[in-house]
Structures are given as C-alpha cells and as structure tokens.
Motif scaffolding. Structure first.
Motif, PDB file in Angstrom:
ATOM      1  N   GLN A 147       0.839  -1.201   0.000  1.00 44.61           N
ATOM      2  CA  GLN A 147       0.000   0.000   0.000  1.00 44.61           C
ATOM      3  C   GLN A 147       0.868   1.242   0.000  1.00 44.61           C
ATOM      4  OE1 GLN A 147      -3.522  -0.004   2.590  1.00 44.61           O
ATOM      5  NE2 GLN A 147      -2.864   1.994   3.346  1.00 44.61           N
ATOM      6  N   PHE A 148       0.507   2.213  -0.836  1.00 36.46           N
ATOM      7  CA  PHE A 148       1.217   3.483  -0.834  1.00 36.46           C
ATOM      8  C   PHE A 148       0.807   4.286   0.402  1.00 36.46           C
ATOM      9  CE2 PHE A 148       0.630   3.032  -5.651  1.00 36.46           C
ATOM     10  CZ  PHE A 148       1.793   2.320  -5.785  1.00 36.46           C
ATOM     11  N   PRO A 149       1.747   4.971   1.054  1.00 36.59           N
ATOM     12  CA  PRO A 149       3.138   5.170   0.657  1.00 36.59           C
ATOM     13  C   PRO A 149       4.119   4.142   1.235  1.00 36.59           C
ATOM     14  CG  PRO A 149       2.655   6.591   2.494  1.00 36.59           C
ATOM     15  CD  PRO A 149       1.375   5.848   2.190  1.00 36.59           C
ATOM     16  N   ASP A 150       3.621   3.157   2.011  1.00 34.95           N
ATOM     17  CA  ASP A 150       4.543   2.220   2.657  1.00 34.95           C
ATOM     18  C   ASP A 150       5.390   1.471   1.630  1.00 34.95           C
ATOM     19  OD1 ASP A 150       3.726   2.883   5.214  1.00 34.95           O
ATOM     20  OD2 ASP A 150       2.145   1.383   5.256  1.00 34.95           O
ATOM     21  N   PRO A 553       8.271  -3.287 -10.183  1.00 36.31           N
ATOM     22  CA  PRO A 553       6.939  -3.387 -10.765  1.00 36.31           C
ATOM     23  C   PRO A 553       6.181  -2.060 -10.860  1.00 36.31           C
ATOM     24  CG  PRO A 553       6.868  -4.074  -8.485  1.00 36.31           C
ATOM     25  CD  PRO A 553       8.306  -3.803  -8.791  1.00 36.31           C
ATOM     26  N   TYR A 554       6.616  -1.019 -10.116  1.00 36.87           N
ATOM     27  CA  TYR A 554       5.808   0.201 -10.120  1.00 36.87           C
ATOM     28  C   TYR A 554       5.697   0.795 -11.516  1.00 36.87           C
ATOM     29  CZ  TYR A 554       4.039   4.857  -9.290  1.00 36.87           C
ATOM     30  OH  TYR A 554       3.280   5.987  -9.349  1.00 36.87           O
ATOM     31  N   ASP A 649       2.706 -11.284  -9.735  1.00 36.58           N
ATOM     32  CA  ASP A 649       2.339 -11.351  -8.319  1.00 36.58           C
ATOM     33  C   ASP A 649       2.358  -9.969  -7.686  1.00 36.58           C
ATOM     34  OD1 ASP A 649       2.177 -14.028  -8.704  1.00 36.58           O
ATOM     35  OD2 ASP A 649       3.808 -14.582  -7.353  1.00 36.58           O
ATOM     36  N   GLU A 650       3.477  -9.258  -7.883  1.00 31.47           N
ATOM     37  CA  GLU A 650       3.609  -7.959  -7.240  1.00 31.47           C
ATOM     38  C   GLU A 650       2.612  -6.943  -7.803  1.00 31.47           C
ATOM     39  OE1 GLU A 650       7.847  -6.913  -5.805  1.00 31.47           O
ATOM     40  OE2 GLU A 650       8.126  -8.040  -7.664  1.00 31.47           O
ATOM     41  N   LEU A 651       2.325  -7.027  -9.096  1.00 31.08           N
ATOM     42  CA  LEU A 651       1.330  -6.125  -9.672  1.00 31.08           C
ATOM     43  C   LEU A 651      -0.048  -6.399  -9.090  1.00 31.08           C
ATOM     44  CD1 LEU A 651       2.541  -6.102 -13.366  1.00 31.08           C
ATOM     45  CD2 LEU A 651       2.376  -4.115 -11.867  1.00 31.08           C
ATOM     46  N   PHE A 652      -0.378  -7.660  -8.902  1.00 31.21           N
ATOM     47  CA  PHE A 652      -1.651  -8.000  -8.263  1.00 31.21           C
ATOM     48  C   PHE A 652      -1.720  -7.383  -6.871  1.00 31.21           C
ATOM     49  CE2 PHE A 652      -4.157 -10.646  -5.401  1.00 31.21           C
ATOM     50  CZ  PHE A 652      -5.372 -10.704  -6.070  1.00 31.21           C
ATOM     51  N   PHE A 653      -0.631  -7.479  -6.122  1.00 32.33           N
ATOM     52  CA  PHE A 653      -0.618  -6.913  -4.770  1.00 32.33           C
ATOM     53  C   PHE A 653      -0.782  -5.390  -4.810  1.00 32.33           C
ATOM     54  CE2 PHE A 653       2.439 -10.641  -3.778  1.00 32.33           C
ATOM     55  CZ  PHE A 653       1.370 -11.505  -3.654  1.00 32.33           C
ATOM     56  N   LEU A 654      -0.129  -4.735  -5.786  1.00 31.12           N
ATOM     57  CA  LEU A 654      -0.252  -3.281  -5.905  1.00 31.12           C
ATOM     58  C   LEU A 654      -1.683  -2.872  -6.246  1.00 31.12           C
ATOM     59  CD1 LEU A 654       3.063  -2.402  -7.782  1.00 31.12           C
ATOM     60  CD2 LEU A 654       2.436  -1.654  -5.482  1.00 31.12           C
ATOM     61  N   ASN A 656      -4.395  -4.600  -5.601  1.00 23.04           N
ATOM     62  CA  ASN A 656      -5.231  -4.944  -4.456  1.00 23.04           C
ATOM     63  C   ASN A 656      -5.120  -3.897  -3.353  1.00 23.04           C
ATOM     64  OD1 ASN A 656      -7.061  -6.857  -3.296  1.00 23.04           O
ATOM     65  ND2 ASN A 656      -5.430  -7.524  -1.925  1.00 23.04           N
ATOM     66  N   ALA A 657      -3.934  -3.330  -3.199  1.00 20.02           N
ATOM     67  CA  ALA A 657      -3.701  -2.382  -2.104  1.00 20.02           C
ATOM     68  C   ALA A 657      -4.077  -0.949  -2.463  1.00 20.02           C
ATOM     69  CB  ALA A 657      -2.227  -2.437  -1.686  1.00 20.02           C
ATOM     70  N   ASN A 658      -4.041  -0.609  -3.755  1.00 18.84           N
ATOM     71  CA  ASN A 658      -4.157   0.802  -4.138  1.00 18.84           C
ATOM     72  C   ASN A 658      -5.248   1.117  -5.148  1.00 18.84           C
ATOM     73  OD1 ASN A 658      -1.579   1.792  -2.754  1.00 18.84           O
ATOM     74  ND2 ASN A 658      -0.825   0.114  -4.010  1.00 18.84           N
ATOM     75  N   GLY A 659      -5.898   0.099  -5.689  1.00 21.62           N
ATOM     76  CA  GLY A 659      -6.923   0.362  -6.679  1.00 21.62           C
ATOM     77  C   GLY A 659      -6.346   0.469  -8.074  1.00 21.62           C
ATOM     78  N   PRO A 660      -7.179   0.833  -9.058  1.00 19.22           N
ATOM     79  CA  PRO A 660      -6.735   0.854 -10.461  1.00 19.22           C
ATOM     80  C   PRO A 660      -5.696   1.925 -10.716  1.00 19.22           C
ATOM     81  CG  PRO A 660      -8.918   1.825 -10.237  1.00 19.22           C
ATOM     82  CD  PRO A 660      -8.586   1.223  -8.908  1.00 19.22           C
ATOM     83  N   GLN A 661      -4.961   1.738 -11.809  1.00 16.41           N
ATOM     84  CA  GLN A 661      -3.852   2.630 -12.148  1.00 16.41           C
ATOM     85  C   GLN A 661      -4.298   4.072 -12.314  1.00 16.41           C
ATOM     86  OE1 GLN A 661      -3.664  -0.217 -15.129  1.00 16.41           O
ATOM     87  NE2 GLN A 661      -1.442  -0.411 -15.139  1.00 16.41           N
ATOM     88  N   TYR A 662      -5.456   4.275 -12.934  1.00 17.02           N
ATOM     89  CA  TYR A 662      -5.888   5.638 -13.229  1.00 17.02           C
ATOM     90  C   TYR A 662      -6.346   6.403 -11.990  1.00 17.02           C
ATOM     91  CZ  TYR A 662     -10.265   2.950 -13.594  1.00 17.02           C
ATOM     92  OH  TYR A 662     -11.300   2.086 -13.369  1.00 17.02           O
ATOM     93  N   SER A 663      -6.437   5.732 -10.855  1.00 20.17           N
ATOM     94  CA  SER A 663      -6.789   6.441  -9.619  1.00 20.17           C
ATOM     95  C   SER A 663      -5.552   6.879  -8.846  1.00 20.17           C
ATOM     96  CB  SER A 663      -7.653   5.545  -8.722  1.00 20.17           C
ATOM     97  OG  SER A 663      -6.886   4.461  -8.212  1.00 20.17           O
TER      98      SER A 663
END
Length: 678
Positions: A147-150, A553-554, A649-654, A656-663
């Motif tokens: 989860q951002f910013p962690d 992955p970011y 895997d890491e993209l799925f976690f991102l 899941n934690a932060n919502g879609p890319q455009y948000s």
C-alpha cells in the motif's frame, strides 16, 4: 575529517536502537578528533535548531512541507534531509563523508542527486549503516506492504542501499537478508559500537522475566506470550515485564497493547503480565539489574542493543536464533539460543539455573559483549573500510534496484549532438514560447531542432510555423499529413541526426540545465538509455510533480516519468522505443518506456523540475476517461506481456492495495489524498 551523520533518532530520544547507535557513533568519531555534525528530524524542534553538545554539532529540524511539491511524508522527509545537506554545503563546503541509516530511505533523495551527477553531491562519499529496513520488516509484521506510501518507503530504502558508496551491516544475519533481497549488493559486516557500563552493583535477582522492545510481530512479543501461557497455566510463577513503545497490530486493526489487554486479560489481572512504556536508559538499568531472565523472542532482528545492554548487565538471556544475537551469544555459556518453537522450554531451563550458574553466565555474557562491541576496535575497522571507499572511481553503472539483462542492446556512440523533436498540431499560440525556451540552452550545446507539423489546419498555427522557420536558427520544419502524435514523433526521430534525441511537446518548455545534464548522465553510465526529470506545472496549475527511476513493478503499474519529454540515446529509441500508433488515445510515450524496459534499457530521473508542463483545459491528457484508460492499459499489457508476467504477483498486490492505475498519480501518498491536488 568532516563527518555528517543523518538519522531519525538521536539522544535524548530513547526507546530505539537507532538513537543509541547514532549517539555512540557521533561521540566515538568526535573523541577521535573528527568534526561531527548530526542531522536529525525532530518534531519538537519547531523549525530548525543548531546546537553544539560536547563538541558535536546537532541540527534538529521539523519543517518538511512544501505545498507545491507533491510528496508524501517519507519522500518529503528524504527531500528535507537533502535540502539541509545542500544548505550546509553551500554555506561551508562539503563534508569528507556522509553516513545515513537505511531505515525510511532518508538518504534516497541525496543519493539520487549524487548518482544523477549533481555537482554539489557527486564527489561526496556516502555510506549506509543498515539497522532494520522497513521492506524486510513489514512482511513479517503483516503490515500493508504494497500500500502506498509504505511500498514506496521500501523502494526508497532499497535504492539507498544500492546507490551508496558502501553499506555496513552490524550482523552477518542482516547481511544475508539484504543480499537475498538485493542480489549482488556488497555489504561489510562491522558490529555496532557499544560501551559497556560500569560493573553493575551486586543485587538480588528477582524471579521476573523481562522483555524490552517495541510491541511488534517481528520482535516476537506474541510468540513469547504464547510460550508463557502454558507455563503459567502449569504453575510457573515468574511474571513478565514488557517495556517498550506500542505499535499497530495490522491484522487485527488495533494496537498491540490493546490486543494484549484483551487477549491476555486473566494474566494481567494476576500480575503475570505488566506493561510499561518506553523508559530512559537509567530507568531501564534498574529493570536489567533485577531481572532474573531477559527474553529476546525475535522472528527477525539485526543486532539489537537490548541484547548488548542485557548481557552487559550480566543478565541471563534467552534469545531466538532469528537474528544477529546468535553471533554474540555462545549457547549455554553466555546465554541461551533456541528456535521459536522451543522458547517456553528454554525459558524454563534458564529460570532453573542456580545462583552460581546465573553469576557465571552473566559474567561470561558481559565479557563477550565487551569484546564483541569494543568501540576502539570497531572504530579502526570502520575507518579501514571508509579509507577503502574515499578514493574510488565513480561507478559506470547506475544503481538499478532490480537490474535486467541488457547484454543484447545495440552498441551506440556517446559523442555527438542533440536532436530536439517537437511534434506540432494546431498549437500556434504556444510554439514560439517553446522555441524561446530552447534558445536559452547553453551555446556550447550542439543541437538541431526539428518541428514536425502533423497536418495543422488552423491559420494561426500555419502562420506561426512560417515565422518560426524565419526566426529560429538550427530549426527545420517538416510537414506531414495528419497521422497522430505517435507517427509524428517517430517521423521526427527518423530525421534526427544527433547521437542524443529529445522530445518536447509544442506547448511545453525546458530549463536550460536539463539537456546538458541528461547528456552527461547518458555519457557517463553504461546502462542508461534515457533520462527524465521532475515536472513543474504551469498554466492553470503550479505544483511540482516528482518523477522516479522507471523500475518494475511500479513502472508497470503507473507511469513514473515525464515520458513526453525524455532524452534518449537516439539509436536505442529507434531500435526499442518508437511510439506505437495503435495507442491512439494517448499513453504512446508510456508504452514506449515499458517496451524499452522489456528490452533491458534503463532510465533515470533527475530530481529537479527541469521540465515545464503546461496544464491547459483541452490538452490530450485532459481527454482521458476511465473507458479509454482501461483500453490503453489493456493494450500496454498485451504488447508487453512477458514483462508483465514476470511481475504478475507484485502487480496484483499493488492493484489490491491501491486500486486501479488511473486512480493513482503518486506513490508517496495514499491514493485517496490525491483528490486534494486535483
């Protein structure tokens, strides 16, 4: 030697090992005649304060926020440390050495400036002394790691370790963990210094257990309590004193203290568990002096000062083997080591020692610590290591966190001129301002300017092009049928003759320092194919948008760079990064970046707002909506499937934690806060 130490904790703060280390290290270097400056973030400082304490200059600061700089807390903290160092360098010259902790990535911004060849920082050696990085601890603590910013704090820590001139770990245990996470990282093991206090007065040890440390999963506090409950239920009478700061217990959505209060209430009522806040070292000494046994039940630990303190007080210590403690304790002689599942059995064994056995073990523990952490011998080891770094050459590879193979990249020349390509379509009111900014570039920069008119139709734009052709030297204008932005960029690149290639939209501008520094970076590093920078908005917005080195992955989750205005090795762009016309609604420059990453090309972000991005109501990016963004992201994944699968895997976690890319627009803040900057 001028020695500057960056830290988030410093005495009189207590309750953390970083404060203990920083205090001892600063005093040790000062005692050996070095000019020591400590820079520490302190919420109580109310601005910035400088004091000289026992010959050590301590700079405390609390002011962080710049309302125009779109950075959340951890990144803003790193930025603030670099700004204070910059101010000191301008005022009094550079230090001979900077040392920083890795925790929270406080040196990341300074190191980004150093590695992007900022003349203020480039020649200053920087070493990192590792403590317990958040990116290793958060998974053990079951914290929201992605989860951002962690998540981004972990990236700042990783980059700090990669980018430093040298990395020190106090234990071989932590070195192994670091090199497992960051393969090929070079880490020197040098124990932390510790000055053993005077021989403790002989006091009567009480039948009490002691735990000192934060209440956290990785510290093993719940493992300890679960090991003790069966013993207490079976008649064991030794109570447990817990001394330390409270922390969030993420899986339960509460604090550890609250959780312990609820789950272990019967044992609290019986006085078998006693919770104490963090206390000063003087007060803690009384606890050590009376404890019958000190427990370190860590699931992961570096080389905790609690261990050194307890052993120096001649306590009987029981510690798990998951940490640097196994390098100090000789099992059965200077303490007890065990696996976590045998904690209860080992505690029982320790509490059954006779008084003579306790005394012998305590004496051996104190002797062991005095030898292991002797400040003078550690100082010599550290100085030998520092001397080996002071005269090293600047590395020719940029410090990439997760390097990808690039052996198949085509060889390119690093000498030659710069071609600046400006795609143009009906932007007559802005083009001359863009060209004026290019006229401010240094005269020493050999350049050509190529304007590609993508079939403009309005009279003002056509007249502006004619004026530009007459007015601006080294400027060539090509006119093509309207084919879209991607083809216009590619056409301009095909006409470019320079070794280096830059794109600039016809309504944007650049700082005259941008291109010379970008070219210097491309010439210096063997593994960099393109360079970007931070963006200064102008027009209807005036924020600064920070950009980041584009790394998976970011970089696969969200565009990290000012991709409409990068500087490339031209041949690498032509071979790997030409814009895809199928990206008709936008993001063609972002897809180009990802494709270059998939071929092993690396990019770098200069952490300065050298790119001026005009924010206007009807720009292409303002036409984005959820439907066309979802379509474009789908295309990007389909066109670069192998790279996306590698980080699935890491993209799925991102997600899941932060919502879609455009948000998401910035990894340094929680996504909901972004609405405040719209």
């Amino acid at each position: 030697m001028k020695f500057w130490l960056l830290t988030t904790e410093y005495p009189p703060f207590f309750g953390g090992g970083i404060a203990t280390y920083a205090g001892l290290t600063a005093q040790l270097f000062s005692d050996y005649g070095h000019e020591v400056t400590v820079i520490v973030y302190d919420e109580q400082a109310q601005g910035r304060k400088e004091l000289v304490i026992e010959g050590i200059r301590v700079i405390r600061f609390s002011s962080l926020w710049d309302s125009h700089l779109m950075l959340g807390y951890p990144a803003q903290l790193s930025y603030a440390y670099a700004k204070i160092v910059e101010d000191l360098i301008v005022r009094e010259g550079p230090p001979d050495l900077i040392e920083s902790q890795e925790y929270l990535g406080i040196a990341a911004h300074l190191l980004q400036r150093k590695r992007t060849l900022d003349p203020l920082f480039v020649n200053i050696p920087v070493i990192i002394t590792a403590h317990n990085p958040k990116f290793l601890l958060d998974p053990i603590d079951r914290a929201p790691t992605y989860q951002f910013p962690d998540y981004w704090t972990g990236e700042l820590e990783r980059f700090s370790l990669r980018a430093a001139d040298g990395v020190i770990s106090p234990s071989a245990f932590l070195r192994t963990a670091l090199t497992h996470s960051l393969p090929d990282l070079s880490v020197e093991v040098i124990p932390n210094p510790y000055r053993v206090p005077p021989q403790p007065a002989k006091t009567s040890r009480q039948e009490r257990l002691l735990y000192v440390g934060r209440l956290q999963l990785f510290k093993g506090i719940l493992d300890l309590l679960e090991a003790l409950v069966p013993l207490w239920n079976d008649g064991f009478t030794w109570p447990l004193d817990i001394v330390g700061h409270d922390s969030p217990y993420y899986p339960k959505g509460t604090s550890f203290k609250s959780y312990i209060d609820t789950r272990y209430q019967p044992y609290l009522r019986k006085g078998l568990i006693r919770l104490h806040p963090a206390i000063s070292s003087e007060e803690l000494g009384a606890f050590y002096a009376q404890a019958g046994c000190v427990i370190l039940p860590s699931r992961f630990d570096n080389l905790p000062y609690v261990l050194l303190e307890a052993m120096s007080y001649e306590c009987v210590v029981v510690a798990t083997q998951s940490g640097g403690q196994k390098e100090v304790i000789i099992d059965g002689e200077s303490g007890f080591l065990c696996q976590a599942e045998h904690l209860g059995r080992t505690i029982k064994r320790a509490t059954e020692l006779s008084l003579d056995q306790q005394s012998t073990m305590g004496h051996q523990a104190r002797t062991r610590v005095a030898s292991w952490t002797d400040p003078e011998s550690i100082y010599e080891k550290k100085m030998d290591y520092i001397r080996s770094l002071l005269h090293g050459d600047q590395p020719r590879s940029f410090p990439v966190i997760r390097p990808t193979p690039s052996s198949e990249l085509i060889p390119v020349s690093k000498q030659g001129h710069l071609s600046i390509v400006i795609p143009f379509y009906n932007l007559g009111p802005y083009l001359l301002e863009t060209l004026d900014s290019l006229m401010q570039l240094p005269s020493s920069l050999n350049k050509e300017i190529i304007v590609v008119d993508d079939g403009s139709t309005d009279g003002v734009s056509i007249a502006t092009l004619r004026k530009a052709a007459r007015t601006y030297p080294d400027t060539t204008i090509y006119r093509t049928p309207n084919q879209g932005l991607a083809r216009a960029r590619n056409f301009g690149a095909s006409k470019a003759t320079g070794t280096f290639l830059a794109f600039l939209d016809a309504d944007d501008k650049v700082d005259p320092r941008y291109y010379p520094r970008a070219i210097k970076i491309l010439q210096h590093y063997d593994n960099v194919s393109f360079v970007g920078c931070w963006a200064q908005y102008f027009g209807v917005d005036h924020h600064i948008w920070p950009t980041w080195n584009p790394e998976p992955p970011y970089a696969l989750f969200h565009n990290p760079l000012n991709t409409s205005a990068l500087v490339y090795l031209r041949d690498h762009f032509l071979a790997y990064g030409q814009n895809d016309p199928e990206m008709e609604y936008g993001m063609e420059d972002y897809e180009s970046l990802i494709r270059m990453l998939s071929h092993g090309c690396h990019g770098v972000a200069i952490p300065e707002p050298y790119f001026f991005y005009r924010v206007r109501p009807h720009s292409m990016s303002r036409e984005f909506n959820q439907a066309n963004q979802q379509y474009l992201y789908r295309l990007i994944v389909q066109k670069n499937r192998t790279l996306y699968m590698q980080y699935a895997d890491e993209l799925f976690f991102l997600f899941n934690a932060n919502g879609p890319q455009y948000s998401v627009d910035n990894p340094t803040v929680p996504p909901p806060l972004m609405g405040a900057w719209r």
